[in-house]
Scaffold this active site. Sequence first.
Site, mmCIF file in Angstrom:
data_model
loop_
_atom_site.group_PDB
_atom_site.id
_atom_site.type_symbol
_atom_site.label_atom_id
_atom_site.label_comp_id
_atom_site.label_asym_id
_atom_site.label_seq_id
_atom_site.Cartn_x
_atom_site.Cartn_y
_atom_site.Cartn_z
ATOM 1 N N ASP A 85 3.965 4.385 -7.398
ATOM 2 C CA ASP A 85 3.670 4.675 -5.995
ATOM 3 C C ASP A 85 3.890 6.148 -5.678
ATOM 4 O O ASP A 85 3.066 6.794 -5.021
ATOM 5 C CB ASP A 85 4.582 3.852 -5.069
ATOM 6 C CG ASP A 85 4.351 2.368 -5.191
ATOM 7 O OD1 ASP A 85 3.487 1.968 -5.987
ATOM 8 O OD2 ASP A 85 5.050 1.610 -4.488
ATOM 9 N N LEU B 295 0.824 -1.212 0.000
ATOM 10 C CA LEU B 295 0.000 0.000 0.000
ATOM 11 C C LEU B 295 0.859 1.263 0.000
ATOM 12 O O LEU B 295 0.388 2.352 0.290
ATOM 13 C CB LEU B 295 -0.959 -0.007 1.206
ATOM 14 C CG LEU B 295 -1.861 -1.251 1.303
ATOM 15 C CD1 LEU B 295 -2.748 -1.174 2.550
ATOM 16 C CD2 LEU B 295 -2.715 -1.430 0.052
HETATM 17 P P1 ADP Z 1 5.263 -0.827 1.203
HETATM 18 O O1 ADP Z 1 5.760 0.418 0.557
HETATM 19 O O2 ADP Z 1 4.492 -1.712 0.276
HETATM 20 O O3 ADP Z 1 4.518 -0.592 2.483
HETATM 21 P P2 ADP Z 1 8.075 -1.373 1.463
HETATM 22 O O4 ADP Z 1 8.820 -2.611 1.822
HETATM 23 O O5 ADP Z 1 8.355 -0.736 0.146
HETATM 24 O O6 ADP Z 1 6.538 -1.711 1.620
HETATM 25 O O7 ADP Z 1 8.331 -0.241 2.558
HETATM 26 C C1 ADP Z 1 8.209 -0.519 3.942
HETATM 27 C C2 ADP Z 1 9.292 0.282 4.668
HETATM 28 O O8 ADP Z 1 8.909 1.677 4.746
HETATM 29 C C3 ADP Z 1 9.477 -0.136 6.108
HETATM 30 O O9 ADP Z 1 10.363 -1.241 6.192
HETATM 31 C C4 ADP Z 1 10.097 1.132 6.709
HETATM 32 O O10 ADP Z 1 11.446 1.233 6.317
HETATM 33 C C5 ADP Z 1 9.330 2.238 5.986
HETATM 34 N N1 ADP Z 1 8.135 2.641 6.757
HETATM 35 C C6 ADP Z 1 6.846 2.419 6.434
HETATM 36 N N2 ADP Z 1 6.012 2.925 7.393
HETATM 37 C C7 ADP Z 1 6.800 3.476 8.335
HETATM 38 C C8 ADP Z 1 6.548 4.152 9.579
HETATM 39 N N3 ADP Z 1 5.299 4.340 10.042
HETATM 40 N N4 ADP Z 1 7.610 4.586 10.289
HETATM 41 C C9 ADP Z 1 8.864 4.391 9.818
HETATM 42 N N5 ADP Z 1 9.176 3.765 8.674
HETATM 43 C C10 ADP Z 1 8.170 3.302 7.937
HETATM 44 MG MG MG Z 2 7.157 0.489 -1.047
#
Ligand code: ADP
Ligand code: MG
Length: 347
Positions: free
Chosen positions: A153, A106
């Site tokens: 995205d 997402l």
């Molecule tokens: P997606 O974008 O599909 O959610 P990704 O693997 O691309 O999945 O990104 C997830 C990463 O984004 C997490 O591992 C973290 O590094 C960062 N992230 C997402 N939400 C947060 C948050 N609330 N606080 C800090 N980092 C976050």
């Molecule tokens: Mg991502």
Amino acid sequence: MNDVVSASAPGRVNLIGEHTDYNGGMVLPAALNIGLEVSLIPRSDSAVAVSSDGYDAPAIRDVADDAVGGWSDPCVGAIREANRLGLLDAGVTLDLVSSIPAGSGLSSSAALIVAILKAARTYAGADLTDIDIAIAARRVENDYMGVPCGIMDQMTVALASPGSAMALDTKRMEYALIPLPASHDMVVLHSGITRKLTDGRYAARKQECDAAKRFFGTEDLCLIEEETVRGSDLADVPKRRALHCVSENARVHSAIAALDAGDIGEFGAVMNESHASMRDLFEMSLPAIDALVNDAVQIGAVGARLTGGGFGGCIVACIAKEEREGWLGEVLSRHPDARFIDAVSGA
Ligand code: ADP
Ligand code: MG
């Protein structure tokens, strides 16, 4: 002196068009109601100090740090990019509050990076456009974090607003807003399985697409004729990846036409075809996700599919509004690990 600047960005659900955005194709994402908010305070030293409601302990990094595979990498990468763009000139203290589940398809990562860059833009009073911000945010994922993603995205979370989907041509970087139906909800359900795009499977698919691009001598895998791909001597695996890209791109066009015509049945049918292609040709689904998608449709959705980069995360299902409550209860009772995340529709 009060130097706190804030910015936010929504999560997004991709309705159709998976792995087409780095292959010259179309995508159809929509902004969600869930989102992420960043407060940014510039510092005089080079530290990047991050607290997030999603993580217990704060992270203290340095703006010069390379990516280390930790949760604060997107934050450090975004601040480095903000420095490169001249929006900031040192470290920052960041405070994050998010309702987007991370690692679930997402776009929490894009929302995070875009929100940080927008906050830095406000601080600097710079006149970067939202498209500039999206392009800079993609650079952070591609060049700093090593995630070879396309531009979907970042464009969605930087520009989209609720109620419409964004029909984005990733080759031309042109988009049109397509109103979502008012009669149906696009419901996002989490499968209960999380994944990291840095874990290598996304990159493996990108490399297989790159092999097909080299074979055909084009950057725009999605724009090759299906018959050309079928009749070629390309090896089996890259051929199936290419067939997914070509057919998925055609399905995005069909989905847009169906929404424009108010033909929800056809829209649902192309969602289902998209899932079959992701499962069989692109091999980015998992048995538990296939079961969730199948049951969502069997219990009454007009269409359902895996959404996002794959290998876990969320599905999106299109369901008539008046049937949603009963449908959801039945789907979740069959899939106790799944959970409701969000739903979007037109006005
Ligand atoms: P997606 O974008 O599909 O959610 P990704 O693997 O691309 O999945 O990104 C997830 C990463 O984004 C997490 O591992 C973290 O590094 C960062 N992230 C997402 N939400 C947060 C948050 N609330 N606080 C800090 N980092 C976050
Ligand atoms: Mg991502």
